[in-house]
Design a protein around this motif. Structure first.
Motif, PDB file in Angstrom:
ATOM      1  N   MET A   1       0.835  -1.181   0.000  1.00 14.77           N
ATOM      2  CA  MET A   1       0.000   0.000   0.000  1.00 14.77           C
ATOM      3  C   MET A   1       0.881   1.247   0.000  1.00 14.77           C
ATOM      4  SD  MET A   1      -3.350  -0.852   2.370  1.00 14.77           S
ATOM      5  CE  MET A   1      -2.535  -0.448   3.873  1.00 14.77           C
ATOM      6  N   SER A   2       1.518   1.516  -1.132  1.00 11.12           N
ATOM      7  CA  SER A   2       2.400   2.662  -1.214  1.00 11.12           C
ATOM      8  C   SER A   2       1.632   3.969  -1.380  1.00 11.12           C
ATOM      9  CB  SER A   2       3.371   2.478  -2.373  1.00 11.12           C
ATOM     10  OG  SER A   2       2.646   2.340  -3.572  1.00 11.12           O
ATOM     11  N   GLU A   3       0.408   3.912  -1.880  1.00 12.99           N
ATOM     12  CA  GLU A   3      -0.396   5.115  -2.060  1.00 12.99           C
ATOM     13  C   GLU A   3      -1.189   5.428  -0.803  1.00 12.99           C
ATOM     14  OE1 GLU A   3      -2.477   5.734  -5.895  1.00 12.99           O
ATOM     15  OE2 GLU A   3      -2.117   3.592  -6.054  1.00 12.99           O
ATOM     16  N   LEU A   4      -1.389   6.693  -0.566  1.00 16.14           N
ATOM     17  CA  LEU A   4      -2.274   7.083   0.526  1.00 16.14           C
ATOM     18  C   LEU A   4      -3.689   7.064  -0.019  1.00 16.14           C
ATOM     19  CD1 LEU A   4      -0.373  10.052   2.196  1.00 16.14           C
ATOM     20  CD2 LEU A   4      -0.685   7.733   3.060  1.00 16.14           C
ATOM     21  N   PRO A   5      -4.557   6.283   0.579  1.00 11.77           N
ATOM     22  CA  PRO A   5      -5.923   6.202   0.069  1.00 11.77           C
ATOM     23  C   PRO A   5      -6.717   7.461   0.410  1.00 11.77           C
ATOM     24  CG  PRO A   5      -5.721   4.891   2.050  1.00 11.77           C
ATOM     25  CD  PRO A   5      -4.339   5.390   1.717  1.00 11.77           C
ATOM     26  N   VAL A   6      -7.639   7.803  -0.466  1.00 11.56           N
ATOM     27  CA  VAL A   6      -8.563   8.895  -0.211  1.00 11.56           C
ATOM     28  C   VAL A   6      -9.855   8.263   0.278  1.00 11.56           C
ATOM     29  CG1 VAL A   6      -9.882  10.787  -1.229  1.00 11.56           C
ATOM     30  CG2 VAL A   6      -7.537  10.358  -1.978  1.00 11.56           C
ATOM     31  N   VAL A   7     -10.185   8.503   1.528  1.00  9.73           N
ATOM     32  CA  VAL A   7     -11.408   7.961   2.112  1.00  9.73           C
ATOM     33  C   VAL A   7     -12.245   9.145   2.594  1.00  9.73           C
ATOM     34  CG1 VAL A   7     -12.393   6.484   3.894  1.00  9.73           C
ATOM     35  CG2 VAL A   7     -10.223   5.853   2.829  1.00  9.73           C
ATOM     36  N   LYS A   8     -13.442   9.258   2.022  1.00 16.68           N
ATOM     37  CA  LYS A   8     -14.335  10.363   2.380  1.00 16.68           C
ATOM     38  C   LYS A   8     -15.519   9.825   3.170  1.00 16.68           C
ATOM     39  CE  LYS A   8     -13.133  13.185  -1.577  1.00 16.68           C
ATOM     40  NZ  LYS A   8     -13.631  13.975  -2.706  1.00 16.68           N
ATOM     41  N   THR A   9     -16.013  10.639   4.084  1.00 14.72           N
ATOM     42  CA  THR A   9     -17.200  10.268   4.848  1.00 14.72           C
ATOM     43  C   THR A   9     -18.420  10.816   4.121  1.00 14.72           C
ATOM     44  OG1 THR A   9     -15.948  10.352   6.893  1.00 14.72           O
ATOM     45  CG2 THR A   9     -18.344  10.434   7.086  1.00 14.72           C
ATOM     46  N   ARG A  10     -19.423   9.973   3.955  1.00 15.98           N
ATOM     47  CA  ARG A  10     -20.657  10.406   3.301  1.00 15.98           C
ATOM     48  C   ARG A  10     -21.849   9.899   4.097  1.00 15.98           C
ATOM     49  NH1 ARG A  10     -23.703   7.280  -0.351  1.00 15.98           N
ATOM     50  NH2 ARG A  10     -23.194   5.092  -0.206  1.00 15.98           N
ATOM     51  N   ARG A  11     -22.983  10.506   3.845  1.00 21.98           N
ATOM     52  CA  ARG A  11     -24.211  10.092   4.536  1.00 21.98           C
ATOM     53  C   ARG A  11     -24.707   8.773   3.970  1.00 21.98           C
ATOM     54  NH1 ARG A  11     -26.864  13.849   7.699  1.00 21.98           N
ATOM     55  NH2 ARG A  11     -28.710  12.543   7.527  1.00 21.98           N
ATOM     56  N   LYS A  12     -25.228   7.946   4.848  1.00 23.64           N
ATOM     57  CA  LYS A  12     -25.865   6.699   4.451  1.00 23.64           C
ATOM     58  C   LYS A  12     -27.190   6.642   5.191  1.00 23.64           C
ATOM     59  CE  LYS A  12     -25.384   1.743   4.219  1.00 23.64           C
ATOM     60  NZ  LYS A  12     -24.608   0.573   4.571  1.00 23.64           N
ATOM     61  N   GLY A  13     -28.247   6.922   4.490  1.00 24.75           N
ATOM     62  CA  GLY A  13     -29.546   6.987   5.140  1.00 24.75           C
ATOM     63  C   GLY A  13     -29.730   8.315   5.843  1.00 24.75           C
ATOM     64  N   LYS A  14     -30.662   8.329   6.764  1.00 24.25           N
ATOM     65  CA  LYS A  14     -31.028   9.577   7.426  1.00 24.25           C
ATOM     66  C   LYS A  14     -30.072   9.962   8.553  1.00 24.25           C
ATOM     67  CE  LYS A  14     -35.178  11.860   9.092  1.00 24.25           C
ATOM     68  NZ  LYS A  14     -36.604  11.715   9.362  1.00 24.25           N
ATOM     69  N   HIS A  15     -29.573   8.960   9.291  1.00 20.22           N
ATOM     70  CA  HIS A  15     -28.786   9.280  10.477  1.00 20.22           C
ATOM     71  C   HIS A  15     -27.385   8.664  10.493  1.00 20.22           C
ATOM     72  CE1 HIS A  15     -32.366  10.986  12.273  1.00 20.22           C
ATOM     73  NE2 HIS A  15     -33.019   9.875  11.970  1.00 20.22           N
ATOM     74  N   LEU A  16     -27.034   7.878   9.514  1.00 19.64           N
ATOM     75  CA  LEU A  16     -25.762   7.169   9.523  1.00 19.64           C
ATOM     76  C   LEU A  16     -24.760   7.778   8.550  1.00 19.64           C
ATOM     77  CD1 LEU A  16     -27.177   3.531   9.479  1.00 19.64           C
ATOM     78  CD2 LEU A  16     -26.413   4.835  11.464  1.00 19.64           C
ATOM     79  N   THR A  17     -23.493   7.440   8.741  1.00 22.11           N
ATOM     80  CA  THR A  17     -22.447   7.836   7.802  1.00 22.11           C
ATOM     81  C   THR A  17     -21.676   6.594   7.370  1.00 22.11           C
ATOM     82  OG1 THR A  17     -20.874   8.281   9.573  1.00 22.11           O
ATOM     83  CG2 THR A  17     -22.172  10.150   8.767  1.00 22.11           C
ATOM     84  N   GLN A  18     -20.943   6.740   6.290  1.00 24.17           N
ATOM     85  CA  GLN A  18     -20.187   5.632   5.718  1.00 24.17           C
ATOM     86  C   GLN A  18     -18.868   6.189   5.190  1.00 24.17           C
ATOM     87  OE1 GLN A  18     -21.709   4.269   1.876  1.00 24.17           O
ATOM     88  NE2 GLN A  18     -21.423   2.167   2.567  1.00 24.17           N
ATOM     89  N   SER A  19     -17.770   5.448   5.378  1.00 24.58           N
ATOM     90  CA  SER A  19     -16.491   5.866   4.804  1.00 24.58           C
ATOM     91  C   SER A  19     -16.384   5.262   3.406  1.00 24.58           C
ATOM     92  CB  SER A  19     -15.325   5.439   5.685  1.00 24.58           C
ATOM     93  OG  SER A  19     -15.290   4.045   5.840  1.00 24.58           O
ATOM     94  N   MET A  20     -16.105   6.111   2.410  1.00 18.16           N
ATOM     95  CA  MET A  20     -16.085   5.708   1.012  1.00 18.16           C
ATOM     96  C   MET A  20     -14.676   5.887   0.439  1.00 18.16           C
ATOM     97  SD  MET A  20     -17.929   4.749  -1.696  1.00 18.16           S
ATOM     98  CE  MET A  20     -19.623   5.139  -1.360  1.00 18.16           C
ATOM     99  N   LEU A  21     -14.081   4.792  -0.017  1.00 15.12           N
ATOM    100  CA  LEU A  21     -12.768   4.840  -0.661  1.00 15.12           C
ATOM    101  C   LEU A  21     -12.928   5.366  -2.076  1.00 15.12           C
ATOM    102  CD1 LEU A  21      -9.717   4.052  -0.865  1.00 15.12           C
ATOM    103  CD2 LEU A  21     -10.512   1.840  -1.705  1.00 15.12           C
ATOM    104  N   ILE A  22     -12.092   6.324  -2.463  1.00 12.88           N
ATOM    105  CA  ILE A  22     -12.024   6.821  -3.831  1.00 12.88           C
ATOM    106  C   ILE A  22     -10.733   6.235  -4.421  1.00 12.88           C
ATOM    107  CG2 ILE A  22     -12.043   8.850  -5.319  1.00 12.88           C
ATOM    108  CD1 ILE A  22     -14.484   8.624  -3.401  1.00 12.88           C
ATOM    109  N   PRO A  23     -10.819   5.120  -5.149  1.00 17.76           N
ATOM    110  CA  PRO A  23      -9.609   4.423  -5.594  1.00 17.76           C
ATOM    111  C   PRO A  23      -8.932   5.109  -6.782  1.00 17.76           C
ATOM    112  CG  PRO A  23     -11.515   3.340  -6.483  1.00 17.76           C
ATOM    113  CD  PRO A  23     -12.023   4.441  -5.601  1.00 17.76           C
ATOM    114  N   THR A  24      -7.629   4.919  -6.862  1.00 18.49           N
ATOM    115  CA  THR A  24      -6.871   5.396  -8.021  1.00 18.49           C
ATOM    116  C   THR A  24      -6.754   4.253  -9.034  1.00 18.49           C
ATOM    117  OG1 THR A  24      -4.750   4.690  -7.106  1.00 18.49           O
ATOM    118  CG2 THR A  24      -5.494   6.924  -6.543  1.00 18.49           C
ATOM    119  N   GLU A  25      -6.309   4.589 -10.220  1.00 16.75           N
ATOM    120  CA  GLU A  25      -6.121   3.571 -11.256  1.00 16.75           C
ATOM    121  C   GLU A  25      -5.107   2.521 -10.799  1.00 16.75           C
ATOM    122  OE1 GLU A  25      -4.503   3.690 -15.744  1.00 16.75           O
ATOM    123  OE2 GLU A  25      -6.145   5.068 -15.324  1.00 16.75           O
TER     124      GLU A  25
END
Length: 96
Positions: A1-25
Motif C-alpha cells: 500500500m504505497s499510495e495514501l488512500p482517499v477515504v471520504k465520509t458520506r451520509r448513508k440513510g437519514k442518520h448514519l455515515t459511511q467511509s467511502m474509498l475513492i480508488p486510483t487507477e
C-alpha cells in the motif's frame, strides 16, 4: 500500500455515515493483478476487496469503472471482466 488512500465520509440513510474509498487507477490495477487465475469475480467483489484493504466501509463504484477499462487493456487475455449477475456468487467458482 504505497499510495495514501482517499477515504471520504458520506451520509448513508437519514442518520448514519459511511467511509467511502475513492480508488486510483493504480489501486484497481494492483487488485486485478492479485486476482487468482481460473476464478470468476465481478466489479462488486473488486470494490469490496479494495474497501477492506484500505479500511473503508465501501468503495466508490463511479471511480472504479473508469479506472478499470484502461488497466484491463494491459492484462493477458485470460483476465476478462465479469459483470454483475454473471458470477455464480460470493467468492465465485473455478473455470476448470
Amino acid at each position: 500500500m504505497s499510495e495514501l488512500p482517499v477515504v471520504k465520509t458520506r451520509r448513508k440513510g437519514k442518520h448514519l455515515t459511511q467511509s467511502m474509498l475513492i480508488p486510483t487507477e493504480k489501486m484497481v490495477a494492483d487488485e486485478l493483478r492479485a486476482a487468482r487465475p481460473g476464478h470468476l469475480s465481478d466489479l462488486a467483489e473488486l470494490r469490496r476487496k479494495l474497501a477492506v484493504k484500505y479500511g473503508a466501509d465501501a468503495c466508490c463504484p463511479v471511480d472504479v469503472a473508469p479506472s478499470f477499462y484502461p488497466v484491463l487493456s494491459s492484462f493477458p487475455a485470460w483476465v476478462v471482466p465479469c459483470w454483475a449477475g454473471e458470477a455464480t456468487g460470493a467468492g465465485a467458482e473455478p473455470l476448470a
